[in-house]
Design an enzyme around this catalytic site. Structure first.
Site, PDB file in Angstrom:
ATOM      1  N   ARG A  27       0.844  -1.157   0.065  1.00 49.84           N
ATOM      2  CA  ARG A  27       0.123   0.066  -0.070  1.00 49.84           C
ATOM      3  C   ARG A  27       0.874   1.466   0.128  1.00 49.84           C
ATOM      4  NH1 ARG A  27      -5.281  -1.091   1.448  1.00 49.84           N
ATOM      5  NH2 ARG A  27      -5.508   1.116   1.984  1.00 49.84           N
ATOM      6  N   TRP A  74       2.859   6.029   1.570  1.00 51.31           N
ATOM      7  CA  TRP A  74       2.701   6.504   0.263  1.00 51.31           C
ATOM      8  C   TRP A  74       2.612   7.950   0.305  1.00 51.31           C
ATOM      9  CZ3 TRP A  74      -0.312   8.794  -3.490  1.00 51.31           C
ATOM     10  CH2 TRP A  74       0.202   8.580  -4.868  1.00 51.31           C
ATOM     11  N   ASN A 100      -4.321   7.282   7.082  1.00 46.49           N
ATOM     12  CA  ASN A 100      -4.347   6.956   5.617  1.00 46.49           C
ATOM     13  C   ASN A 100      -5.492   7.875   4.967  1.00 46.49           C
ATOM     14  OD1 ASN A 100      -4.552   5.992   2.973  1.00 46.49           O
ATOM     15  ND2 ASN A 100      -5.622   4.012   3.626  1.00 46.49           N
ATOM     16  N   GLY A 101      -5.156   8.654   3.978  1.00 44.76           N
ATOM     17  CA  GLY A 101      -6.110   9.524   3.454  1.00 44.76           C
ATOM     18  C   GLY A 101      -5.500  10.909   3.208  1.00 44.76           C
ATOM     19  N   GLU A 481      -2.307  -3.385 -21.665  1.00 46.74           N
ATOM     20  CA  GLU A 481      -2.110  -4.008 -20.327  1.00 46.74           C
ATOM     21  C   GLU A 481      -0.680  -4.472 -20.239  1.00 46.74           C
ATOM     22  OE1 GLU A 481      -3.337  -4.103 -17.469  1.00 46.74           O
ATOM     23  OE2 GLU A 481      -2.449  -5.922 -16.327  1.00 46.74           O
ATOM     24  N   GLU A 488       5.351  -0.167 -15.200  1.00 46.86           N
ATOM     25  CA  GLU A 488       5.065  -0.199 -13.933  1.00 46.86           C
ATOM     26  C   GLU A 488       6.284  -0.763 -13.057  1.00 46.86           C
ATOM     27  OE1 GLU A 488       0.370  -0.931 -12.377  1.00 46.86           O
ATOM     28  OE2 GLU A 488       1.333  -2.381 -13.402  1.00 46.86           O
ATOM     29  N   HIS A 504      -0.446   5.804 -38.276  1.00 46.59           N
ATOM     30  CA  HIS A 504      -0.743   7.204 -37.955  1.00 46.59           C
ATOM     31  C   HIS A 504       0.089   7.947 -37.086  1.00 46.59           C
ATOM     32  CE1 HIS A 504      -4.030   6.278 -40.758  1.00 46.59           C
ATOM     33  NE2 HIS A 504      -4.559   5.439 -40.025  1.00 46.59           N
ATOM     34  N   LYS A 603      -0.685  -0.168  -4.194  1.00 46.51           N
ATOM     35  CA  LYS A 603      -1.524  -1.124  -4.937  1.00 46.51           C
ATOM     36  C   LYS A 603      -3.099  -0.500  -4.781  1.00 46.51           C
ATOM     37  CE  LYS A 603      -2.589  -5.649  -5.447  1.00 46.51           C
ATOM     38  NZ  LYS A 603      -2.563  -5.369  -7.147  1.00 46.51           N
TER      39      LYS A 603
HETATM   40  C1  G6P Z   1      -3.592   0.824  -8.820  1.00 47.03           C
HETATM   41  C2  G6P Z   1      -2.754  -0.314  -8.979  1.00 47.03           C
HETATM   42  C3  G6P Z   1      -3.264  -1.016 -10.185  1.00 47.03           C
HETATM   43  C4  G6P Z   1      -4.528  -1.339 -10.247  1.00 47.03           C
HETATM   44  C5  G6P Z   1      -5.448   0.048 -10.129  1.00 47.03           C
HETATM   45  C6  G6P Z   1      -6.956  -0.142  -9.676  1.00 47.03           C
HETATM   46  O1  G6P Z   1      -2.964   1.940  -9.869  1.00 47.03           O
HETATM   47  O2  G6P Z   1      -1.350  -0.274  -8.944  1.00 47.03           O
HETATM   48  O3  G6P Z   1      -2.521  -2.635 -10.302  1.00 47.03           O
HETATM   49  O4  G6P Z   1      -5.014  -1.788 -11.491  1.00 47.03           O
HETATM   50  O5  G6P Z   1      -5.072   0.760  -8.613  1.00 47.03           O
HETATM   51  O6  G6P Z   1      -7.097  -0.580  -8.597  1.00 47.03           O
HETATM   52  P1  G6P Z   1      -8.422  -1.407  -8.359  1.00 47.03           P
HETATM   53  O7  G6P Z   1      -7.930  -2.039  -6.932  1.00 47.03           O
HETATM   54  O8  G6P Z   1      -9.469  -0.380  -8.159  1.00 47.03           O
HETATM   55  O9  G6P Z   1      -8.418  -2.670  -9.222  1.00 47.03           O
END
Ligand code: G6P
Length: 608
Positions: A27, A74, A100-101, A481, A488, A504, A603
């Site tokens: 996190r 974070w 957190n927030g 993806e 990432e 293009h 995450k």
């Molecule tokens: C963050 C993570 C991604 C994830 C995204 C959406 O950016 O690093 O891996 O896809 O959030 O997260 P969620 O829990 O809403 O799928």
């Protein structure tokens, strides 16, 4: 985004807090810290960087006590330095807060508190909470927290300890998840379930606006109006081993390998073949599946890509018009949707702030809302009218892998279910699709068991500064993806592009040795990839082609070829993404990157 832990019991708190933080490090990992109560003192230990730095500090300067809170950060407000690391203390250093927030009105609160004589030591928004609580504290910690939160705007999951109260600590949440754990040796708090798994599976989810008091052998909850409430605990089925690496060097690799099981878990109890049927009545009533004129899929990051791929299924199989929106854009757009459009929020964590906001906005506009989610009881599942779970178990690697294929599986089922409910899909067609789906786990198993030279390809491309991923139709979202994964975790700039659009613009970027990953797996447009490959080769690019058994002729000119077992076109994305995940993984490993904890990412993004 930031992890919080707390413990009160009969054991030393420090080890439990650090273990909890280890399990929450996905996190955030800019800094970490704990505050443990010893007698009438708060012992504070904080360090910059990942958890091992804190562990070293604790070896050098241990703390003792059976009540404490911890945090892994974070950074949002203030750089990742020791002063900005949590826990934060008030002036008298007898109240500690982890948060957190974002406290949105922290500037004005800080000014007001400074004028009253409070001295600030950090640049964070969180520190105002410590001082605010101090200003209201007269011996009742829960009351002081409630009063302080009455002044705070924004989002919070927080835990507060007072040096004057050894019998309890306080937790509160608004738009940031918190879970209480009830164990035999004490009471626990965490931002997410994996941190609690070594100690207990008996949990209580705190809900928005609620405040909790945690004691050694009991908890007390109050609702948003300050009224005491009781809530039964739940027993969760995840176990501690599910949140461990199980012999793999990284969570990401373990989670890539788990996909053969997690895809099956997500579909197996929901389909039957004789007669062919999809049973999603528990997730979405048939009446709604029949009546909705349109579907709108909303998500962020990888979850958004799952939506982009699924659009093809809703259109092809259920003949339903389908929009796909990035949640952070959707929430501020004024576009008209047909009445009764089914809004589907896709989120692994169920806590992503933008996805939550998008769903709340949709609900306020009276659209039916369905959550596709992996985390039981998360905020999105409580806010949505209906929930379709993916059964992937805890995903710890920051770069999402098994959650993505879980989402694809759930959305494929949903499209089939809607087609079945609306009569757009015949029995034999349904049978064919379900049969194809049932072959996916074995195909992934088969693919993962053999060597496809992906590590060698990774070695070959690790020096690249840029890469291009090309795909058509349902493989275009996979190109996005694949590119996202490379960005990432391997920090290589990468773009996913619809192959037909290459000429293009992106073609201008192709120069000698630039890796171009061409998704040329079996599909009705497979052959069209041949000319893209030719065009890249003509300009000196290095083509890494993904194809299916029998498709080798199309990719003849490629420098590297990865061959997949044959699967029906509709379900092939569930397999095709696996080599893309592995390519990013091995490239990151080759570059010495921290795969599970890539820089600057978190995450679960619980702030806007
Ligand atoms: C963050 C993570 C991604 C994830 C995204 C959406 O950016 O690093 O891996 O896809 O959030 O997260 P969620 O829990 O809403 O799928």
């Amino acid at each position: 985004m930031c992890g919080i832990v707390g413990y009160i019991g009969d054991q030393e708190a420090a080890g439990i807090l650090v273990e909890g933080l280890r399990r929450l490090e996905y996190r955030g990992y800019d800094s970490a810290g704990i505050a443990v109560l010893n007698g009438g003192d708060i012992q504070l230990r904080r360090s910059v960087g990942k958890l091992p730095a804190l562990i070293d500090l604790l070896k050098e300067k241990p703390v003792h006590g059976t009540l404490g809170v911890g945090h892994t950060r974070w950074a949002t407000h203030g750089s990742p330095c020791e002063e900005n690391a949590h826990p934060h203390l008030c002036c008298k250093e007898n109240i500690a807060v982890v948060h957190n927030g974002i406290i949105e009105n922290y500037v004005e609160l800080r000014k007001e508190l400074s004028e009253q004589g409070h001295r600030f030591k950090s640049q964070t928004d969180t520190e105002v909470l410590a001082h605010l609580i101090e200003s209201f504290y007269t011996g009742d910690l829960a009351a002081a927290v409630r009063q302080a939160l009455g002044r705070a705007q924004g989002s919070y999951g927080l835990a507060v300890v007072s040096a004057e109260d050894r019998e309890r600590f306080i937790a509160a949440r608004k738009d940031s998840p918190l879970v209480l754990g009830l164990g035999e040796r004490g009471t626990y708090l965490a931002s997410d379930v994996p941190a609690l798994l070594p100690y207990t599976r008996e949990i209580i989810y705190l809900q928005d606006g609620e405040i909790a008091e945690l004691r050694r052998d009991a908890v007390q909850l109050w609702d948003a109006h300050g009224q005491p409430i009781t809530r039964n605990s739940e027993i969760i089925s995840w176990d501690a081993a599910m949140a461990e690496k199980a012999g793999f060097p990284h969570f990401m690799l373990k989670e890539i390998h788990e996909q053969r099981a997690t895809i099956a878990n997500t579909f197996k109890s929901r389909v039957s073949l004789e007669p062919p049927a999809v049973h999603l009545e528990d997730s979405l009533p048939v009446k709604i599946a029949q009546a909705v004129p349109r579907v709108c899929l909303v998500g962020c990051g990888t979850s958004y890509h799952a939506g982009l791929a699924a659009r093809h299924w809703f259109e092809e199989l259920a003949h339903i018009p389908c929009d796909v929106e990035i949640a952070s854009e959707y929430r501020y757009r004024r576009f008209s949707k047909d009445r009764n459009t089914l809004v589907v929020g896709i989120s692994q964590s169920g806590e992503t702030a933008d996805t939550l906001a998008a769903l709340r906005e949709s609900k306020a506009q009276r659209f039916p809302v369905l959550a596709v989610c992996n985390v039981l009881g998360s905020t999105i599942t409580r806010d949505a009218d209906h929930t379709l779970y993916t059964y992937c178990g805890p995903e710890i690697g920051v770069a999402s892998t098994k959650a993505f294929t879980g989402q694809l599986t759930a959305l494929f089922l949903l499209a089939l279910y809607m087609g079945q409910s609306r009569g757009t899909i015949g029995r034999s067609q349904l049978y064919r699709h379900l049969k194809a789906l049932s072959h996916v786990p074995a195909a992934i198993h088969h693919f993962l068991e053999s060597d496809h030279g992906i590590e060698a390809i990774a070695q070959d491309i690790q020096g690249a500064s840029s890469a291009l991923y090309l795909g058509r139709q349902i493989n275009f979202p996979l190109a996005l993806e694949g590119a996202l994964k490379l960005k990432e975790i391997a920090y290589i700039h990468a773009e996913g592009y619809p192959a037909g659009e290459m000429k293009h613009g992106p073609i201008a970027l192709i120069e000698k040795g630039m890796p171009v990953i061409a998704l040329a797996v079996n599909s009705r447009v497979q052959e069209k990839m041949r000319s893209n490959i030719e065009e890249v080769k003509a300009r000196g690019g290095k083509v890494i082609a993904l194809t299916t058994e029998g498709g080798l002729d199309t990719v003849r000119k490629a420098d590297h070829v990865i061959t997949l077992p044959f699967l029906n076109e509709e379900v092939s994305p569930l397999l095709s993404v696996v080599p893309l995940q592995l390519l990013a993984y091995y490239t990151a490993v080759a570059k010495g990157c921290d795969v599970d904890q890539p820089r600057n990412l978190a995450k679960s993004v619980t702030v806007e």
